[in-house]
Scaffold this active site. Structure first.
Site, PDB file in Angstrom:
ATOM      1  CB  THR A  13      12.494  23.048 -51.026  1.00 48.57           C
ATOM      2  OG1 THR A  13      11.592  22.188 -51.252  1.00 48.57           O
ATOM      3  CG2 THR A  13      12.376  22.931 -49.460  1.00 48.57           C
ATOM      4  CB  THR A  91      15.486  19.069 -54.737  1.00 50.97           C
ATOM      5  OG1 THR A  91      14.320  18.595 -54.247  1.00 50.97           O
ATOM      6  CG2 THR A  91      16.470  19.946 -54.096  1.00 50.97           C
ATOM      7  CG  ASP A  92      10.641  17.352 -56.390  1.00 53.07           C
ATOM      8  OD1 ASP A  92      11.367  16.911 -55.566  1.00 53.07           O
ATOM      9  OD2 ASP A  92       9.448  17.866 -56.162  1.00 53.07           O
ATOM     10  CD  GLN A 275      14.474  -0.547 -65.589  1.00 55.98           C
ATOM     11  OE1 GLN A 275      14.226  -1.232 -64.668  1.00 55.98           O
ATOM     12  NE2 GLN A 275      13.441  -0.806 -66.860  1.00 55.98           N
TER      13      GLN A 275
HETATM   14  N1  ASP Z   1       9.057  19.979 -54.661  1.00 53.94           N
HETATM   15  C1  ASP Z   1      10.069  20.743 -54.529  1.00 53.94           C
HETATM   16  C2  ASP Z   1      10.509  21.426 -55.921  1.00 53.94           C
HETATM   17  O1  ASP Z   1      10.897  20.734 -56.414  1.00 53.94           O
HETATM   18  C3  ASP Z   1      11.201  20.204 -53.850  1.00 53.94           C
HETATM   19  C4  ASP Z   1      12.429  20.923 -53.488  1.00 53.94           C
HETATM   20  O2  ASP Z   1      12.836  21.884 -53.887  1.00 53.94           O
HETATM   21  O3  ASP Z   1      13.424  20.320 -52.643  1.00 53.94           O
HETATM   22  O4  ASP Z   1      10.403  22.560 -56.049  1.00 53.94           O
END
Ligand code: ASP
Length: 341
Positions: A13, A91-92, A275
């Site tokens: 992102t 972030t993913d 979990q």
């Molecule tokens: N879908 C994006 C990624 O992981 C989410 C992000 O970067 O916050 O590349």
């Protein structure tokens, strides 16, 4: 002398732009970032930076284990030329990549800090610059000999981290290990929490077999025939089990236990993680856990799913035998698991 940091942009992102089909990595982000950092550098004590971009920028949801050594390789090729490294990443799967990098770059003598953003750099209210500035300052000023994630005013051990929030700016946490650094008006680095210096032992496999490691989540009604199929792949060498609480599975399901036991007997390492967000597996607490120990399932202690998965992949790629892999899975290689001994 002014420190020199390499920023490696992999996607995510932070460097995306809006398109009719949703956010996508934008072309020309590297030069734009250099300009923005140049503007802030006059006000903030930022190190000198070079920006390098991967040939193919990705949304990290598309990331595969094959990309881990590519990212590591970009850093290792330039290791001697820089004082530290900041990796821009989506972030993913940031916690998965941070975990994998920690096991490939064991004994690293310079900081490798992953960061990204919840809102693109070019969009209003972006958290990109704040995350990146903190990462750059830490990478330049402190002897952090580990792979970490800098996000939402915290620096976290990479192989202890998890993405915990879809829309909060503090999107990451390391539930079983305190933050290594926290930023208020000043940045407080907790040196006592850092990994001790160790001999460099980098290992960058040419190939990660994608089918070598699987994740199996226990849930009420889990079908043992489905598990049998999942465990039947001849490529399978490791399984991360996601069990209930302190490491419990429905031990009344004899077929499920037979499937897991059969995999262990074939040389597949099955590692039991919880979990739950906080705490560790203690397989000897309930009958539902001791059943697993009996068939040779290894306790993953307080390791995260991401760390257990990446560690298995790296140890398998090192071509170690099942006994050796089992022994190493319960020992900390780079601060990923708490030992009680
Ligand atoms: N879908 C994006 C990624 O992981 C989410 C992000 O970067 O916050 O590349």
């Amino acid at each position: 002398m002014k420190r020199r940091i390499l920023i490696l942009h992999t996607g995510g992102t932070i460097g995306m732009e809006a398109t009719p089909g949703g956010l996508k990595p934008m072309a020309g982000f590297g030069p734009l970032l250099k300009r923005r950092l140049g503007e802030t550098a006059s006000a903030a004590p930022l190190p000198d930076c070079d920006v390098v971009e991967l040939d193919r920028l990705i949304d990290s949801a598309n990331l595969q284990p094959a990309q881990w050594p590519v990212i590591a390789g970009e850093l290792v090729r330039r290791w001697e030329a820089y004082d530290g490294f900041v990796v821009l990443h989506g972030t993913d799967t940031m916690a998965w990549t941070a975990s994998a990098l920690s096991f490939m770059l064991r004994g690293l003598d310079k900081p490798v800090i992953l960061t990204g953003a919840q809102i693109p750099l070019t969009a209003p209210r972006s958290d990109a610059l704040e995350n990146l500035e903190m990462a750059l300052i830490l990478a330049a000023q402190h002897p952090i000999r580990e792979v970490s994630i800098c996000f939402g005013r915290k620096l976290l051990r990479g192989n202890r981290s998890r993405k915990i929030a879809t829309d909060r700016f503090d999107a990451f946490d390391s539930p079983n290990y305190p933050p290594i650094a926290e930023a208020g008006i000043k940045i407080a680095l907790h040196r006592e929490l850092l990994l001790a210096a160790e001999a460099k032992a980098f290992f960058l496999p040419e190939h990660f077999e994608p089918e070598a490691v699987a994740v199996l989540t226990i849930h009420p009604g889990l079908s043992s025939p489905v598990v049998e199929v999942a465990l039947s792949s001849s490529h399978l060498r490791g399984v991360v089990l996601r069990s209930y609480g302190v490491g419990n599975v429905p031990e009344a399901d004899a077929r499920l236990l037979a499937a897991l036991g059969g995999a262990v007997a074939r040389g597949v390492t099955v590692i039991n993680t919880t979990q739950c967000v906080f705490g560790a597996v203690a397989q000897d607490t309930y009958a539902t856990g001791t059943a697993l120990a009996r068939i040779g399932v290894v306790s993953g202690g307080d390791m995260t799913l991401e760390a257990a998965f990446a560690k298995l992949h790296v140890l398998i790629a090192e071509r170690l035998g099942p006994e050796e892999i089992r022994a190493r899975m319960v020992q900390p290689l780079c601060g990923e698991i708490t030992t009680t001994a």
